[in-house]
Motif scaffolding. Structure first.
Motif, PDB file in Angstrom:
ATOM      1  N   PHE A  65       0.848  -1.202   0.000  1.00 19.40           N
ATOM      2  CA  PHE A  65       0.000   0.000   0.000  1.00 19.40           C
ATOM      3  C   PHE A  65       0.883   1.252   0.000  1.00 19.40           C
ATOM      4  N   GLU A  66       1.986   1.198   0.728  1.00 27.75           N
ATOM      5  CA  GLU A  66       2.882   2.362   0.761  1.00 27.75           C
ATOM      6  C   GLU A  66       3.431   2.659  -0.635  1.00 27.75           C
ATOM      7  N   THR A  67       3.758   1.617  -1.377  1.00 26.72           N
ATOM      8  CA  THR A  67       4.308   1.861  -2.724  1.00 26.72           C
ATOM      9  C   THR A  67       3.250   2.452  -3.656  1.00 26.72           C
ATOM     10  N   PHE A  68       1.978   2.328  -3.291  1.00 30.03           N
ATOM     11  CA  PHE A  68       0.910   2.945  -4.097  1.00 30.03           C
ATOM     12  C   PHE A  68       0.445   4.274  -3.489  1.00 30.03           C
ATOM     13  N   GLY A  69       1.041   4.656  -2.351  1.00 30.76           N
ATOM     14  CA  GLY A  69       0.797   6.008  -1.842  1.00 30.76           C
ATOM     15  C   GLY A  69      -0.361   6.173  -0.879  1.00 30.76           C
ATOM     16  N   SER A 520       5.415   1.891  -6.683  1.00 34.31           N
ATOM     17  CA  SER A 520       5.023   0.947  -7.733  1.00 34.31           C
ATOM     18  C   SER A 520       4.775   1.709  -9.030  1.00 34.31           C
ATOM     19  N   THR A 521       5.831   1.828  -9.826  1.00 31.92           N
ATOM     20  CA  THR A 521       5.736   2.534 -11.106  1.00 31.92           C
ATOM     21  C   THR A 521       5.828   1.559 -12.275  1.00 31.92           C
ATOM     22  N   GLY A 522       6.046   0.286 -11.974  1.00 40.07           N
ATOM     23  CA  GLY A 522       6.244  -0.686 -13.036  1.00 40.07           C
ATOM     24  C   GLY A 522       7.698  -0.878 -13.412  1.00 40.07           C
ATOM     25  N   PHE A 676       5.956   3.460 -20.040  1.00 40.16           N
ATOM     26  CA  PHE A 676       5.221   3.763 -18.810  1.00 40.16           C
ATOM     27  C   PHE A 676       5.252   5.249 -18.482  1.00 40.16           C
ATOM     28  N   SER A 677       5.613   6.065 -19.450  1.00 40.30           N
ATOM     29  CA  SER A 677       5.936   7.452 -19.106  1.00 40.30           C
ATOM     30  C   SER A 677       4.806   8.180 -18.384  1.00 40.30           C
ATOM     31  N   THR A 678       3.572   7.896 -18.746  1.00 47.40           N
ATOM     32  CA  THR A 678       2.514   8.681 -18.115  1.00 47.40           C
ATOM     33  C   THR A 678       2.358   8.370 -16.647  1.00 47.40           C
TER      34      THR A 678
END
Lengths: 685, 685
Positions: A65-69, A520-522, A676-678
């Motif tokens: 959850f932390e990696t998703f903010g 979590s940016t991929g 994944f730039s966006t």
């Protein structure tokens, strides 16, 4: 395929279809929204869950959850388990506390096992999905699949899975638990399951062609049945009741997790919850073996396939499964302490069973996850967590394949990795259920606590250890239960998630937990632990060489960076007095097209002027005079470790080239940029 | 009073009118919303601030945000200062770093000085106001006061302040800074100030009768002028420019706070901000003394009364105050480092002045706060903070009086307490401004850093020390700059905010920072530090006696509790193995009408099984064998300390009876119950 005489239903394409909006489905949607994958997310129920059901959040899920903010939302609302108490009967037969131990494993994670009702958790996930998708991805309800076909393996279709969806009438899809009475979970096999899949009107149906389908549709998974996957295991005779209440009691440890064994009345587990609520798991005696033919019984874990060929177990007597009966049983066990109810929020009863699906996918096109793959007792608080971690494991892989970044062969690792976890879970649950349901005297307190202790680490979710695969560079013959560590990082196991440590951002001296810098940016992360480079001439040279190697625009890094699939981070261990910003190769402080520098790729394992930092190398077993290069997967698992040298980096490229399309010599030139730039804008404080 | 010939304007009553939606106004509205006070909140501008202006958040303000539940929003978004660097010219005249020190005071607070633009801060406050007021309280704009009258002191009116308000046309109230060009602050004395207070139409006016009015309307405060309060001080010759930019630079410490003194070009302060922005304060040479007659100059701190009788200072040449000129000056100072601009978010220039209003109120019915009371240079990052702390000091006192809980005499403490802070602020700012604006060679680096060091503690906001008063039980002759501590708590100063410490919740073993257990509910807190009662027979007896005394329903506590104005908390220091929940007097684990226990009033200063806790007694200088009783005000300031005995508690009642209506023998019986009940529900995890 039968052609209807009515106008044909509307057809559309989608990259991924998620069936079922429970924890597994929400986590899949979250990841896919974050990575910009075109997704349809459906559920047959007309409303979300308001109360009851699952409630446990393990430390690993909080890390995710932390990696998703949004872990801060959780921390503000949950009840957290810090201590566990054990109660047993004394010589007079009344319960008394015999031990008190830490709940969980101190130090294994920054988070402790927490509880809150499932509805809140789904709200956090749902809000984040809305944010990441710009409002485009939401659950469409009530919508159920009617048929599912996968085209033959030699099909060249881009969208080889054909699903017919039917919109349900709202009144058909409202589970009884939302009536104007105490909400309860006795009737969870709600009507949606029994809806006749033959549609009466084409107006309500649509045809969807998908690249991938995820069946996150629960223990009685429709998707699993379509795939003909067996759900193996069995239902036991053990019957338990659950009460979510605000208690009135003089029991002194009601706000701690307790295991209570009474002399004659059975066992109770006490799980304190949010807002003064306490969940009680209560062993029910004398309700089983009496009504074999009962059909409407509440058994979370009894699979719908139970009637097909398997020896049918004794079923509980539904007439006894009232909240009054469950409470009376609890009151008896609690003696000499009082137990009354100020508020009852939910209740249910279930018959324990343990099952694992034999496969988690078909043709690596249709996958199942969560309860569709594994069902078990709720007492270890694992169900929702393992379900979310299933799709946290799967969804980024699907995104890589959909975007053309990775070969489809990485998808096979999902079943390999998660089936093992499910088996471990069922084995632990079996042990735990037998313990808890044992008759007094059958199992000693010592034995009981030994099992709990052994299980503590498992239940944190932090000890999951994925085996050797295309995505895990470790020996194929490594025993499953022995972590494999490189001599370069003796406490970092390949296959396990990176443990957290507090570091100092080189540019602005702000202390951060490493997990906070790995959103979590991929992206895969290449962590270059360059040690005390400032005082180790060899490392200084290595740093400079790595910088030069990475800076060559023709190297793989440029391609990986263009695709945004690899982020290098430098973690040094030199004293700040010996370090200058200009020491660092420009590749770790790159500039964008405007010339603005990225200040957030260099971290220091050194003491902060303000907080306690500087123990990462020790924690990871990395020698400050040698260093290490550690490759992390997008889901945070350590996947390969080499020396921090040019040769080491080349080894990592070679490893990545096994599955990353960008590193295949033949395709590199035509590869589209900034996949994944966006969704992966540069971090900032 | 002139009676209009047109139909009379509409009239209404309100408890409190807040004029001006800046930081001081928002904080007042937040507190009043939390405490359920009927408030009207107006601003003459048609929109909120989008960029620029103030940006500093001191640790104390972050602590206060935590008590209102939204500090996590701040922490996620702000840039935090952890290190400060000093640059000076070397022998060749180029700047180089000569020192690096911790920014702020390590350990003084859990938070470090942070920065983010004012608009975000106002959004967090605004969201919390909406939540606390259930959407009832929002800023009404554009609405400006036209006239203000206070009825004579012998009036018996409940609403003695009469204010005529006029709705402004939208286009008249939009400051120029929101045009389609780079936003800038050069024209902040915007038109709203110059609107003719004679209304042309009665339709746009309304008459408001208020119990209290708060003038939070900025440096050119209309309210202050109506009250005829003088704004004393002067404008200096120093002119500074401000740039909010995303820089392109090779300056190595651009993400740290830096003080740069160049050889010939002047000085710069570097303040890294959120989202890659950096704020630069740039000393401007050669723009002053040239255009005395310039009128439209941007000078935040030049008071509008400057033309009235005071010797007029030299004014800056407005034609030179372009962003290009300011940037060119900065580039010159930065040499040999490069400085270009990728994004310019805001710029302004100001002439430093320091002023304090002679009074902060009139008749203790109309108050001024924030910039209306004190103006100074922005460099210490104090303006917004001191402004918010003004109304954080004031609003709860007004709420107590409005609700009939406290005597109006407590309102006199506002001016006493905050005027002193304003004077200290101005004195510090004067010193700092002279330092920063000094010519090279005038002041040595050592002298410079000495002043910065001395000021560090002050700028955290954590050292504010209120003097003896009705609300502060300390000797009247205590020197202003010497903290007064009781021998019972040698490191807790009466008059200062309670420093934070990490404790363990007795009921569920969860570690908490004490500040997290002291939310802003409007309650006084009685912290009973009962020491190691389990191993100290005298303390064991005292605990039991205090419990019995407090439990007597006829005692003051019952009345205070009914009014929800006092919350007792017990903080013990006995080893957990020696402690049982049933040890504690029932008054610290009370039950509600349903019998549900409050589990959140007993904390332990003992080691947690999971985290580092157990240093509170040492931190506060409290002997574990003696203990102490500490009374905190609703704003968290220590107000009285006694022995933890029945006599000590009686002393505290006596102290409280000086201003709490509930404790006056004659009124106690008629006192309404549960004054703050809607806003102070019992805490839960």
């Amino acid at each position: 395929m039968a052609v209807p005489t009515l106008p044909p239903p509307k057809e559309s394409n989608v990259d991924v279809l998620i069936v079922g909006a429970g924890p597994a489905g929400y986590m899949a949607a979250l990841w896919l929204a974050k990575l910009g994958i075109k997704t349809k997310f459906i559920d047959k129920r007309s409303t979300k869950i308001f109360t009851g059901q699952a409630d446990g959040l393990q430390p690993r899920v909080l890390e995710v959850f932390e990696t998703f903010g949004f872990v801060d939302r959780a921390i503000k609302e949950v009840a957290v388990g810090y201590e566990a108490c054990f109660y047993e009967p004394d010589e007079t037969g009344r319960i008394r506390r015999v031990d008190k131990i830490p709940e969980g494993v101190p130090g294994i994670s920054r988070f402790n096992g927490s509880v809150i009702h499932q509805g809140r958790i789904e709200t956090w996930l749902s809000d984040a999905i809305e944010e990441f998708s710009g409002g485009a991805l939401t659950v469409e309800r009530p919508l159920a699949p009617e048929s599912l076909e996968i085209e033959s393996a030699d099909s060249t279709s881009e969208y080889p899975v054909r699903v017919v969806l039917k919109r349900l009438p709202d009144d058909n899809a409202s589970p009884e638990q939302f009536g104007h009475k105490v909400e309860n979970g006795l009737y969870r096999q709600f009507e949606g399951d029994q809806i006749n899949p033959v549609s009466s009107s084409q107006d309500d149906t649509e045809v969807l062609r998908a690249k991938y389908v995820l069946g996150c549709d629960g223990a009685h998974s429709w998707v699993r049945k379509q795939l003909g996957i067996e759900h193996k295991g069995e239902t036991t005779d053990y019957v338990w009741g659950v009460l979510d209440i605000v208690p009135v009691t003089d029991f002194p440890d009601i706000r701690k997790r307790c295991s209570i064994h009474s002399k004659d009345g059975g066992s109770i587990m006490v799980i304190p919850r949010e807002n003064g609520i306490v969940r009680l798991y209560i062993q029910l005696e004398g309700v089983a073996n009496e009504a074999d033919e009962a059909t409407n019984v509440a058994d979370d874990s009894t699979p719908s396939t139970a009637t097909n060929g398997e020896k049918k177990k004794a079923r509980v007597d539904r007439s006894k499964l009232t909240s009054e009966h469950i409470l009376a049983t609890a009151q008896n066990i609690f003696k000499p302490y009082s137990l009354e109810v100020a508020e009852m929020h939910w209740f249910t009863a279930y018959q324990i069973g343990q099952r694992v699906a034999t496969h988690f996918q078909k043709d690596n096109r249709v996958f199942i996850a969560g309860d569709a793959c594994h069902t078990h007792s709720p007492k270890a608080g694992q169900g929702m967590n393992v379900s979310m971690m299933d799709t946290f494991n799967l969804a980024w892989k699907i995104a890589y394949v959909v975007k053309g970044l990775a070969k489809p062969s990485i998808l096979t690792t999902y079943e390999d990795e998660r089936h093992t976890v499910a088996e471990d879970l069922i084995a632990y649950d079996l042990k735990l259920s037998r313990l808890f349901s044992s008759k007094p005297g059958e199992i000693s307190t010592e034995e009981f606590r030994r099992v709990i202790d052994q299980g503590s680490a498992f239940t944190t979710g932090c000890t999951v250890d994925y085996g050797a695969s295309l995505l895990m560079d470790k020996p194929a013959d490594q025993p499953r239960d022995v972590p494999y560590c490189s001599p370069l990082a003796t406490k970092l196991a390949i296959g396990m998630r990176l443990p957290d440590a507090k570091l100092v951002m080189q540019s602005d001296a702000r202390p951060w937990f490493l997990n906070q810098q790995l959103p979590s940016t991929g992206q895969f992360r290449l962590l270059i632990f360059i040690g005390d480079y400032a005082q180790t001439p060899a490392l200084k040279t290595q740093l400079s060489d790595i910088g030069a190697f990475l800076a060559e625009s023709e190297t793989a890094l440029q391609k990986l960076r263009d695709d945004n699939v690899l982020q290098p981070l430098l973690i040094h261990a030199s004293p700040q007095a010996k370090v200058e910003w200009d020491d660092f190769p420009i590749v770790f402080r790159p500039r964008d097209k405007r010339g603005v520098m990225n200040y957030w790729l260099i971290l220091a394992d050194t003491p902060s002027m303000h907080e306690i930092t500087g123990d990462a190398y020790e924690k990871y077993g990395i020698d400050k005079g040698v260093g290490a290069a550690v490759l992390l997967r997008p889901d945070g698992y350590v996947t390969k470790i080499t020396e921090p040298t040019v040769e080491g980096i080349k080894d990592i490229w070679k490893f990545l080239s096994r599955f990353l399309v960008a590193l295949e010599p033949s395709t590199a030139c035509t590869f589209s940029s900034n996949a994944f730039s966006t969704k992966s804008k540069s971090r900032d404080d």
